[in-house]
Write a protein that holds these residues in place. Structure first.
Motif, PDB file in Angstrom:
ATOM      1  N   THR A  68     -66.903 -98.369 -23.182  1.00 43.62           N
ATOM      2  CA  THR A  68     -68.058 -98.670 -24.012  1.00 43.62           C
ATOM      3  C   THR A  68     -67.604 -98.846 -25.453  1.00 43.62           C
ATOM      4  O   THR A  68     -66.747 -98.125 -25.928  1.00 43.62           O
ATOM      5  CB  THR A  68     -69.068 -97.515 -23.942  1.00 43.62           C
ATOM      6  N   SER A  69     -68.166 -99.826 -26.109  1.00 48.38           N
ATOM      7  CA  SER A  69     -67.860-100.051 -27.515  1.00 48.38           C
ATOM      8  C   SER A  69     -69.140 -99.889 -28.321  1.00 48.38           C
ATOM      9  O   SER A  69     -70.197-100.370 -27.941  1.00 48.38           O
ATOM     10  CB  SER A  69     -67.305-101.462 -27.743  1.00 48.38           C
ATOM     11  N   ILE A  70     -68.991 -99.219 -29.469  1.00 45.88           N
ATOM     12  CA  ILE A  70     -70.131 -99.004 -30.354  1.00 45.88           C
ATOM     13  C   ILE A  70     -69.761 -99.567 -31.715  1.00 45.88           C
ATOM     14  O   ILE A  70     -68.685 -99.320 -32.229  1.00 45.88           O
ATOM     15  CB  ILE A  70     -70.451 -97.502 -30.475  1.00 45.88           C
ATOM     16  N   VAL A  71     -70.679-100.323 -32.325  1.00 46.72           N
ATOM     17  CA  VAL A  71     -70.465-100.880 -33.655  1.00 46.72           C
ATOM     18  C   VAL A  71     -71.259-100.021 -34.636  1.00 46.72           C
ATOM     19  O   VAL A  71     -72.466 -99.859 -34.519  1.00 46.72           O
ATOM     20  CB  VAL A  71     -70.940-102.350 -33.722  1.00 46.72           C
ATOM     21  N   LEU A  72     -70.534 -99.436 -35.584  1.00 50.28           N
ATOM     22  CA  LEU A  72     -71.173 -98.586 -36.587  1.00 50.28           C
ATOM     23  C   LEU A  72     -71.812 -99.458 -37.667  1.00 50.28           C
ATOM     24  O   LEU A  72     -71.469-100.635 -37.822  1.00 50.28           O
ATOM     25  CB  LEU A  72     -70.134 -97.646 -37.198  1.00 50.28           C
ATOM     26  N   PRO A  73     -72.743 -98.886 -38.441  1.00 50.35           N
ATOM     27  CA  PRO A  73     -73.412 -99.681 -39.490  1.00 50.35           C
ATOM     28  C   PRO A  73     -72.461-100.249 -40.536  1.00 50.35           C
ATOM     29  O   PRO A  73     -72.740-101.288 -41.143  1.00 50.35           O
ATOM     30  CB  PRO A  73     -74.388 -98.695 -40.128  1.00 50.35           C
ATOM     31  N   ALA A  84     -67.497 -93.679 -21.553  1.00 53.62           N
ATOM     32  CA  ALA A  84     -68.785 -93.005 -21.601  1.00 53.62           C
ATOM     33  C   ALA A  84     -68.706 -91.739 -20.731  1.00 53.62           C
ATOM     34  O   ALA A  84     -68.171 -91.767 -19.630  1.00 53.62           O
ATOM     35  CB  ALA A  84     -69.876 -93.922 -21.081  1.00 53.62           C
ATOM     36  N   ILE A  85     -69.180 -90.656 -21.256  1.00 51.90           N
ATOM     37  CA  ILE A  85     -69.165 -89.387 -20.520  1.00 51.90           C
ATOM     38  C   ILE A  85     -70.587 -89.107 -20.074  1.00 51.90           C
ATOM     39  O   ILE A  85     -71.533 -89.135 -20.872  1.00 51.90           O
ATOM     40  CB  ILE A  85     -68.657 -88.242 -21.409  1.00 51.90           C
ATOM     41  N   ALA A  86     -70.719 -88.838 -18.794  1.00 52.82           N
ATOM     42  CA  ALA A  86     -72.052 -88.540 -18.266  1.00 52.82           C
ATOM     43  C   ALA A  86     -72.450 -87.146 -18.752  1.00 52.82           C
ATOM     44  O   ALA A  86     -71.657 -86.205 -18.696  1.00 52.82           O
ATOM     45  CB  ALA A  86     -72.029 -88.583 -16.744  1.00 52.82           C
TER      46      ALA A  86
END
Length: 153
Positions: free
Chosen positions: A43-48, A57-59
């Motif tokens: 999973t990739s997350i784009v910060l502000p 991703a951890i359940a």
């Protein structure tokens, strides 16, 4: 108890040499890498501010549900506490009666001791008075001389 004295020379003693024998040779099992059954998704997350964070991703873990305690009636609790209080009062009363009995015994012994001492003192006074003549006056000669000199100066 002790062995009898024997005159064996050191050269005459039988010497046995024990060599250790290996039980078995143990070989380590080769390590085989084990792949997980399913590959987790990346999973990739784009910060502000524009940075990108990539990771697995951890359940989320869910805690086990808490078992509910059985309801205890207020009357049962009051009865149990009343029983404990009654037992404490009975124990205290037993100790109180024991204390009162011990105190009464102490007072009785003190009265007997005082009677013995006072009775002994009276006996000594009576026995010493019977050895002297009754009605006689004891005169202290020194005081009489001092008084005579004092009055006849």
């Amino acid at each position: 108890m002790f062995p009898e004295h024997t005159s064996h020379l050191p050269a005459q003693r039988a010497v046995t040499i024990h060599q250790p024998t290996p039980l078995a040779t143990v070989q380590a099992a080769p390590l085989v890498p084990v792949q997980p059954g399913t590959i987790p998704a990346v999973t990739s997350i784009v910060l502000p501010d524009g940075r990108v964070i990539t990771g697995y991703a951890i359940a989320p873990t869910h805690p086990e549900p808490v078992t509910t305690k059985p309801v205890i009636s207020r009357a049962a609790v009051n009865i149990a506490l009343g029983g404990i209080g009654f037992a404490a009062v009975c124990g205290g009363l037993v100790l109180l009666t024991t204390f009162i009995a011990a105190l009464a015994a102490l007072v009785q012994q003190l009265i007997i001791l005082a009677a013995v001492i006072f009775g002994g003192w009276i006996a000594v006074q009576v026995l010493t008075a019977t050895g002297q003549e009754r009605g006689a006056t004891t005169v202290n000669i020194r005081k009489a001389v001092i008084k005579r000199n004092h009055f006849h100066n």
